[in-house]
Write a protein that holds these residues in place. Structure first.
Motif, mmCIF file in Angstrom:
data_model
loop_
_atom_site.group_PDB
_atom_site.id
_atom_site.type_symbol
_atom_site.label_atom_id
_atom_site.label_comp_id
_atom_site.label_asym_id
_atom_site.label_seq_id
_atom_site.Cartn_x
_atom_site.Cartn_y
_atom_site.Cartn_z
ATOM 1 N N VAL A 44 0.852 -1.192 0.000
ATOM 2 C CA VAL A 44 0.000 0.000 0.000
ATOM 3 C C VAL A 44 0.888 1.243 0.000
ATOM 4 N N PHE A 45 0.610 2.153 -0.934
ATOM 5 C CA PHE A 45 1.373 3.394 -1.065
ATOM 6 C C PHE A 45 0.415 4.572 -0.884
ATOM 7 N N ASP A 46 0.687 5.412 0.102
ATOM 8 C CA ASP A 46 -0.187 6.550 0.382
ATOM 9 C C ASP A 46 0.653 7.814 0.513
ATOM 10 N N GLU A 47 0.747 8.570 -0.562
ATOM 11 C CA GLU A 47 1.468 9.841 -0.574
ATOM 12 C C GLU A 47 0.510 10.961 -0.979
ATOM 13 N N LEU A 48 -0.719 10.901 -0.471
ATOM 14 C CA LEU A 48 -1.724 11.906 -0.821
ATOM 15 C C LEU A 48 -1.278 13.305 -0.406
ATOM 16 N N ASP A 49 -0.659 13.416 0.756
ATOM 17 C CA ASP A 49 -0.259 14.727 1.250
ATOM 18 C C ASP A 49 0.677 15.428 0.272
ATOM 19 N N ILE A 50 1.636 14.688 -0.277
ATOM 20 C CA ILE A 50 2.576 15.266 -1.238
ATOM 21 C C ILE A 50 1.834 15.773 -2.468
ATOM 22 N N GLN A 51 0.838 15.020 -2.925
ATOM 23 C CA GLN A 51 0.063 15.429 -4.101
ATOM 24 C C GLN A 51 -0.737 16.699 -3.820
ATOM 25 N N LEU A 52 -1.363 16.761 -2.652
ATOM 26 C CA LEU A 52 -2.147 17.941 -2.313
ATOM 27 C C LEU A 52 -1.258 19.177 -2.178
ATOM 28 N N ARG A 53 -0.092 18.997 -1.592
ATOM 29 C CA ARG A 53 0.825 20.124 -1.429
ATOM 30 C C ARG A 53 1.309 20.624 -2.793
ATOM 31 N N GLU A 54 1.600 19.704 -3.694
ATOM 32 C CA GLU A 54 2.016 20.113 -5.040
ATOM 33 C C GLU A 54 0.865 20.801 -5.766
ATOM 34 N N LEU A 55 -0.353 20.284 -5.574
ATOM 35 C CA LEU A 55 -1.532 20.884 -6.199
ATOM 36 C C LEU A 55 -1.701 22.328 -5.751
ATOM 37 N N ILE A 58 0.872 24.545 -7.666
ATOM 38 C CA ILE A 58 0.611 24.843 -9.077
ATOM 39 C C ILE A 58 -0.644 25.681 -9.261
ATOM 40 N N GLN A 59 -1.540 25.679 -8.259
ATOM 41 C CA GLN A 59 -2.743 26.501 -8.356
ATOM 42 C C GLN A 59 -2.509 27.941 -7.900
ATOM 43 N N HIS A 60 -1.309 28.223 -7.408
ATOM 44 C CA HIS A 60 -0.967 29.588 -6.986
ATOM 45 C C HIS A 60 0.383 29.977 -7.607
ATOM 46 N N PRO A 61 0.450 30.033 -8.939
ATOM 47 C CA PRO A 61 1.749 30.250 -9.590
ATOM 48 C C PRO A 61 2.344 31.635 -9.364
ATOM 49 N N THR A 62 1.526 32.605 -8.986
ATOM 50 C CA THR A 62 2.031 33.972 -8.811
ATOM 51 C C THR A 62 2.572 34.220 -7.406
ATOM 52 N N ARG A 63 2.427 33.235 -6.513
ATOM 53 C CA ARG A 63 2.847 33.424 -5.118
ATOM 54 C C ARG A 63 3.970 32.460 -4.747
ATOM 55 N N LYS A 64 4.896 32.942 -3.962
ATOM 56 C CA LYS A 64 5.936 32.096 -3.387
ATOM 57 C C LYS A 64 5.433 31.641 -2.021
ATOM 58 N N THR A 66 4.896 29.829 1.470
ATOM 59 C CA THR A 66 5.733 29.248 2.520
ATOM 60 C C THR A 66 5.237 27.836 2.811
ATOM 61 N N THR A 67 6.045 27.083 3.541
ATOM 62 C CA THR A 67 5.656 25.729 3.928
ATOM 63 C C THR A 67 4.369 25.758 4.741
ATOM 64 N N GLU A 68 4.256 26.749 5.620
ATOM 65 C CA GLU A 68 3.065 26.853 6.461
ATOM 66 C C GLU A 68 1.826 27.162 5.621
ATOM 67 N N GLU A 69 1.970 28.043 4.626
ATOM 68 C CA GLU A 69 0.834 28.386 3.767
ATOM 69 C C GLU A 69 0.382 27.181 2.941
ATOM 70 N N ILE A 70 1.342 26.422 2.441
ATOM 71 C CA ILE A 70 1.001 25.218 1.672
ATOM 72 C C ILE A 70 0.248 24.228 2.548
ATOM 73 N N THR A 71 0.724 24.063 3.784
ATOM 74 C CA THR A 71 0.070 23.147 4.725
ATOM 75 C C THR A 71 -1.364 23.598 4.997
ATOM 76 N N GLU A 72 -1.565 24.894 5.202
ATOM 77 C CA GLU A 72 -2.904 25.420 5.485
ATOM 78 C C GLU A 72 -3.837 25.244 4.286
ATOM 79 N N LEU A 73 -3.326 25.512 3.089
ATOM 80 C CA LEU A 73 -4.151 25.372 1.882
ATOM 81 C C LEU A 73 -4.520 23.914 1.636
#
Length: 365
Positions: A44-55, A58-64, A66-73
């Motif tokens: 069983v492979f579960d890397e959903l968190d990595i996919q959501l963070r990458e998503l 890519i949905q906010h290309p104009t913003r840099k 932070t790790t905390e902002e990605i986690t919150e989103l």
């Protein structure tokens, strides 16, 4: 013990369709739990968190972000949905693996993010409606995988009657554990593992008189046919049927980067293979010996202009070698050439018919 395992694996050789489990559905959740309990060897492979963070990135290309902002989103995207119920769990029975991924629309968005803007969002969505067919899965495997990596279709039909032999692996990218597995199944499994949402239909008997109509029109007419088979009769019969249905045909010959385009969709009266196919009765063609087929095949494959090594090789068939050679470098080049050509045809960016060469020996000296 070993023989029992071998027999089980033999029964599973034709499996190529993944199973989907969406755990928000209680029935599907119980079915996955039962599967994992009954077959303890499944990984069983579960890397959903990595996919959501990458998503989120890519949905906010104009913003840099932070790790905390990605986690919150990412947490906001989940909302009140338990992580295990988000997206879909995909089971690949031949590999004994279950993988947790985001569901189809988000998966496509992530899978194609680095195609943008070489392929626009609108073009991507248009290509996702296209149906493509490939006859011949030696050169065709490289083509199929390139088409899928670029996501140039929503459905692929694959036809080849042959199973993998060790000598095929000079040009077919797969593992030795796939020996004696049908080539169509090997390709279909690779496609599913790259993109389980692309529909694949396999014709393990190859393209035949009996199934060609279904191959070309079943569940909707093909938008384009890629012909890469060895049999001269199927080369001709498939074109006769494609021309009647106004389906364009693309073929790559694996020598000197030779590429054929026949636009029967735009030019219904275009001569088959540029007029190089002789006027011959199909039933007569089927009964010809290999020697009798050579004068017919020669002009079709431009034998006069073959590379010197290929010409020498043809003279050695039945002497020092059993069939004509193919190199991985040429097969991979063919995959790239055909995929690029198919994309431009499907998007209306290429309208020409003709024969073209990407001959490295002439280009790079």
């Amino acid at each position: 013990m070993i023989q029992n395992r071998v027999n089980r694996d033999k029964r599973e050789q034709l499996e190529y369709t993944p199973a989907f489990y969406r755990l928000g559905d209680a029935v599907q959740k119980q079915a996955l739990i039962q599967l994992l309990e009954q077959q303890e060897d499944i990984q069983v492979f579960d890397e959903l968190d990595i996919q959501l963070r990458e998503l989120m990135k890519i949905q906010h290309p104009t913003r840099k972000l932070t790790t905390e902002e990605i986690t919150e989103l990412a947490a906001a995207r989940l909302g009140n949905t338990p992580a295990e119920e988000y997206g879909v769990w995909v089971y690949f029975p031949w590999a004994r693996r279950v993988v947790h991924i985001v569901d189809e629309q988000e998966f496509i968005e992530l899978r194609t993010a680095r195609n943008m803007q070489k392929i626009t969002r609108e073009e991507r969505d248009q290509l996702a409606t296209r149906k493509l067919g490939i006859i011949g899965l030696s050169v065709g495997q490289s083509i199929a995988l390139t088409l899928v990596m670029e996501r140039l279709c929503g459905e692929l039909r694959l036809a080849d009657f042959d199973a993998l032999e060790l000598s095929n692996m000079n040009r077919i990218r797969t593992g030795i554990y796939n020996l004696n597995v049908p080539k169509v199944v090997i390709a279909a499994r690779e496609i599913a593992e790259l993109d389980p949402f692309i529909k694949v239909k396999c014709y393990a008997d190859g393209a035949t008189d009996d199934n060609l109509s279904d191959f070309l029109t079943g569940d909707g007419k093909l938008d384009l046919l890629i012909e890469e088979c060895d049999g001269i009769d199927i080369k001709i019969i498939s074109r006769i049927k494609a021309k009647a249905l106004q389906i364009p045909v693309v073929m790559e010959m694996n020598d000197r980067g030779m590429l054929d385009i026949e636009r029967y969709d735009l030019q219904p009266d275009y001569p088959m293979m540029h007029g190089l196919i002789p006027d011959i009765d199909i039933n007569t063609l089927k009964n010809l010996t290999n020697e009798e087929k050579v004068p017919i095949l020669g002009p079709m494959v431009d034998m006069h202009n073959m590379s010197p090594r290929m010409k020498q090789s043809l003279a050695e068939i039945g002497k020092s070698i059993t069939t004509w050679p193919q190199l991985a470098s040429s097969v991979v080049l063919g995959g790239a050439m055909v995929a690029d050509t198919v994309r431009r045809i499907l998007l209306g960016q290429l309208t020409a018919s003709g024969r073209y060469y990407v001959d490295f020996e002439q280009i790079i000296k």
